[in-house]
Motif scaffolding. Structure first.
Motif, short mmCIF file in Angstrom:
data_model
loop_
_atom_site.label_atom_id
_atom_site.label_comp_id
_atom_site.label_asym_id
_atom_site.label_seq_id
_atom_site.Cartn_x
_atom_site.Cartn_y
_atom_site.Cartn_z
N ARG A 46 0.85 -1.19 0.00
CA ARG A 46 0.00 0.00 0.00
C ARG A 46 0.88 1.24 0.00
N ASP A 50 -2.92 4.70 1.26
CA ASP A 50 -3.58 3.44 1.55
C ASP A 50 -4.11 2.72 0.30
N ILE A 52 -3.68 0.25 -3.01
CA ILE A 52 -3.00 -1.02 -3.24
C ILE A 52 -2.27 -1.01 -4.58
#
Length: 177
Positions: A46, A50, A52
Protein backbone atom coordinates in the motif's frame (compact mmCIF):
# COMPACT_ATOMS: atom_id res chain seq x y z
CA UNK A 1 3.12 -13.49 -28.71
CA UNK A 2 6.80 -13.17 -27.93
CA UNK A 3 9.40 -15.86 -28.49
CA UNK A 4 11.34 -15.06 -25.31
CA UNK A 5 11.87 -17.88 -22.83
CA UNK A 6 9.87 -17.94 -19.58
CA UNK A 7 11.62 -16.24 -16.67
CA UNK A 8 13.54 -18.24 -14.06
CA UNK A 9 12.57 -21.78 -15.17
CA UNK A 10 15.98 -23.09 -13.97
CA UNK A 11 15.90 -21.50 -10.51
CA UNK A 12 16.22 -24.21 -7.82
CA UNK A 13 13.37 -24.27 -5.28
CA UNK A 14 12.65 -26.23 -2.14
CA UNK A 15 9.94 -28.84 -2.62
CA UNK A 16 7.74 -29.25 0.48
CA UNK A 17 5.13 -31.67 1.75
CA UNK A 18 1.58 -31.10 2.99
CA UNK A 19 3.02 -29.88 6.33
CA UNK A 20 5.37 -27.37 4.64
CA UNK A 21 8.46 -29.46 5.46
CA UNK A 22 11.26 -29.53 2.89
CA UNK A 23 11.48 -32.91 1.15
CA UNK A 24 13.82 -32.01 -1.74
CA UNK A 25 14.75 -29.47 -4.39
CA UNK A 26 13.87 -29.07 -8.07
CA UNK A 27 14.20 -26.48 -10.85
CA UNK A 28 11.19 -24.19 -10.91
CA UNK A 29 10.07 -25.28 -14.40
CA UNK A 30 10.21 -28.97 -13.45
CA UNK A 31 8.46 -28.34 -10.13
CA UNK A 32 5.59 -26.60 -11.90
CA UNK A 33 5.41 -29.16 -14.72
CA UNK A 34 5.26 -32.06 -12.22
CA UNK A 35 2.98 -30.21 -9.76
CA UNK A 36 5.52 -30.38 -6.95
CA UNK A 37 4.56 -28.29 -3.92
CA UNK A 38 6.78 -25.23 -3.36
CA UNK A 39 6.59 -22.02 -1.31
CA UNK A 40 5.54 -18.47 -2.21
CA UNK A 41 5.35 -15.11 -0.46
CA UNK A 42 2.56 -12.65 -1.31
CA UNK A 43 2.94 -9.01 -0.25
CA UNK A 44 0.06 -6.53 -0.41
CA UNK A 45 1.84 -3.19 -0.90
CA UNK A 46 0.00 0.00 0.00
CA UNK A 47 1.15 3.54 -0.69
CA UNK A 48 0.96 6.51 1.72
CA UNK A 49 -2.68 7.06 0.67
CA UNK A 50 -3.58 3.44 1.55
CA UNK A 51 -4.04 2.47 -2.10
CA UNK A 52 -3.00 -1.02 -3.24
CA UNK A 53 -0.24 -1.59 -5.80
CA UNK A 54 -1.80 -3.47 -8.74
CA UNK A 55 0.15 -4.68 -11.74
CA UNK A 56 0.11 -6.79 -14.87
CA UNK A 57 2.71 -9.53 -15.17
CA UNK A 58 4.87 -9.68 -18.29
CA UNK A 59 4.14 -12.27 -20.99
CA UNK A 60 7.45 -13.99 -20.13
CA UNK A 61 6.32 -15.08 -16.67
CA UNK A 62 6.42 -18.87 -16.25
CA UNK A 63 3.10 -18.99 -14.39
CA UNK A 64 0.08 -16.77 -15.12
CA UNK A 65 1.74 -14.61 -17.82
CA UNK A 66 0.00 -11.31 -18.63
CA UNK A 67 -2.36 -11.67 -15.66
CA UNK A 68 -3.06 -8.89 -13.18
CA UNK A 69 -2.11 -9.18 -9.51
CA UNK A 70 -2.75 -7.20 -6.35
CA UNK A 71 0.29 -8.75 -4.65
CA UNK A 72 4.00 -8.47 -5.30
CA UNK A 73 6.06 -11.45 -4.31
CA UNK A 74 7.08 -14.79 -5.64
CA UNK A 75 8.76 -18.05 -4.85
CA UNK A 76 10.75 -18.66 -1.71
CA UNK A 77 14.26 -19.66 -2.77
CA UNK A 78 16.08 -22.74 -1.55
CA UNK A 79 17.04 -22.26 2.10
CA UNK A 80 15.27 -18.88 2.26
CA UNK A 81 12.63 -18.03 4.87
CA UNK A 82 9.19 -16.68 3.97
CA UNK A 83 10.11 -13.39 5.70
CA UNK A 84 13.33 -13.04 3.68
CA UNK A 85 11.52 -13.84 0.43
CA UNK A 86 8.73 -11.35 1.17
CA UNK A 87 11.16 -8.46 1.67
CA UNK A 88 13.41 -9.46 -1.25
CA UNK A 89 10.53 -9.94 -3.68
CA UNK A 90 8.75 -6.74 -2.63
CA UNK A 91 11.89 -4.64 -3.05
CA UNK A 92 12.74 -6.29 -6.39
CA UNK A 93 9.30 -6.00 -7.93
CA UNK A 94 8.57 -2.50 -6.63
CA UNK A 95 12.09 -1.38 -7.56
CA UNK A 96 12.86 0.10 -4.15
CA UNK A 97 15.44 -0.32 -1.40
CA UNK A 98 14.92 0.25 2.32
CA UNK A 99 11.36 -1.04 2.46
CA UNK A 100 10.15 -1.85 5.99
CA UNK A 101 9.98 -5.56 6.76
CA UNK A 102 6.59 -6.81 5.51
CA UNK A 103 4.13 -7.75 8.26
CA UNK A 104 3.09 -11.43 8.20
CA UNK A 105 -0.69 -11.91 8.10
CA UNK A 106 -1.43 -15.62 7.51
CA UNK A 107 -0.38 -18.72 5.61
CA UNK A 108 -2.52 -20.99 3.44
CA UNK A 109 -2.12 -23.86 1.02
CA UNK A 110 -2.97 -22.93 -2.56
CA UNK A 111 -3.97 -26.02 -4.54
CA UNK A 112 -5.51 -26.52 -7.96
CA UNK A 113 -5.26 -29.45 -10.36
CA UNK A 114 -2.31 -27.62 -12.00
CA UNK A 115 -0.47 -25.97 -9.09
CA UNK A 116 0.25 -26.30 -5.39
CA UNK A 117 2.25 -24.08 -3.06
CA UNK A 118 2.30 -22.96 0.53
CA UNK A 119 1.57 -19.24 0.51
CA UNK A 120 2.58 -16.76 3.20
CA UNK A 121 0.65 -13.49 2.93
CA UNK A 122 2.11 -10.18 4.12
CA UNK A 123 1.39 -6.47 3.95
CA UNK A 124 3.74 -3.51 3.73
CA UNK A 125 3.51 0.27 3.47
CA UNK A 126 5.62 1.62 0.61
CA UNK A 127 5.98 5.38 0.76
CA UNK A 128 9.01 5.35 -1.56
CA UNK A 129 8.64 6.16 -5.26
CA UNK A 130 8.32 2.84 -7.11
CA UNK A 131 10.21 1.83 -10.25
CA UNK A 132 8.77 -1.64 -10.96
CA UNK A 133 11.03 -4.34 -12.37
CA UNK A 134 10.43 -4.28 -16.14
CA UNK A 135 11.22 -7.98 -16.60
CA UNK A 136 8.38 -8.87 -14.22
CA UNK A 137 5.86 -6.02 -14.50
CA UNK A 138 4.70 -4.30 -17.69
CA UNK A 139 1.95 -2.05 -16.24
CA UNK A 140 1.02 -0.82 -12.77
CA UNK A 141 -1.15 1.57 -10.81
CA UNK A 142 -2.37 2.11 -7.25
CA UNK A 143 -6.07 1.45 -6.58
CA UNK A 144 -8.32 1.97 -3.59
CA UNK A 145 -9.97 -1.18 -2.24
CA UNK A 146 -13.25 -0.04 -3.83
CA UNK A 147 -11.57 0.42 -7.22
CA UNK A 148 -9.89 -2.96 -6.91
CA UNK A 149 -13.20 -4.64 -6.06
CA UNK A 150 -14.75 -3.18 -9.23
CA UNK A 151 -11.84 -4.52 -11.31
CA UNK A 152 -11.98 -8.11 -9.98
CA UNK A 153 -14.48 -9.27 -12.58
CA UNK A 154 -13.04 -7.21 -15.42
CA UNK A 155 -9.37 -8.21 -15.73
CA UNK A 156 -7.72 -11.66 -15.83
CA UNK A 157 -6.27 -11.98 -12.29
CA UNK A 158 -3.66 -14.47 -11.14
CA UNK A 159 -5.69 -17.28 -9.57
CA UNK A 160 -3.35 -17.61 -6.58
CA UNK A 161 -3.34 -13.85 -5.94
CA UNK A 162 -7.11 -13.77 -6.19
CA UNK A 163 -7.35 -16.68 -3.73
CA UNK A 164 -4.99 -14.90 -1.32
CA UNK A 165 -6.95 -11.65 -1.60
CA UNK A 166 -10.28 -13.39 -0.99
CA UNK A 167 -8.76 -15.18 2.03
CA UNK A 168 -7.50 -11.82 3.33
CA UNK A 169 -10.98 -10.27 2.98
CA UNK A 170 -12.65 -13.30 4.62
CA UNK A 171 -10.24 -13.22 7.58
CA UNK A 172 -10.74 -9.47 7.96
CA UNK A 173 -14.52 -10.00 7.90
CA UNK A 174 -14.37 -12.62 10.67
CA UNK A 175 -11.90 -10.60 12.74
CA UNK A 176 -9.05 -13.08 12.23
CA UNK A 177 -6.70 -10.27 11.14
Amino acid sequence: MTDQQPLNADEILDVVDENDQVVGQAPRGAAYARRMRTRCAFVLARDAEDRIFVHRRTPQKLVFPSHYDMFVGGVVGTGESYDEAALREAEEELGVRGLPRPEPLFKFLYETPEHTWWSAVYQVRCTLPVAPQEAEIDWYTFLTEEELTRELGVRPWTPDGLAAYRELLARRETGDL
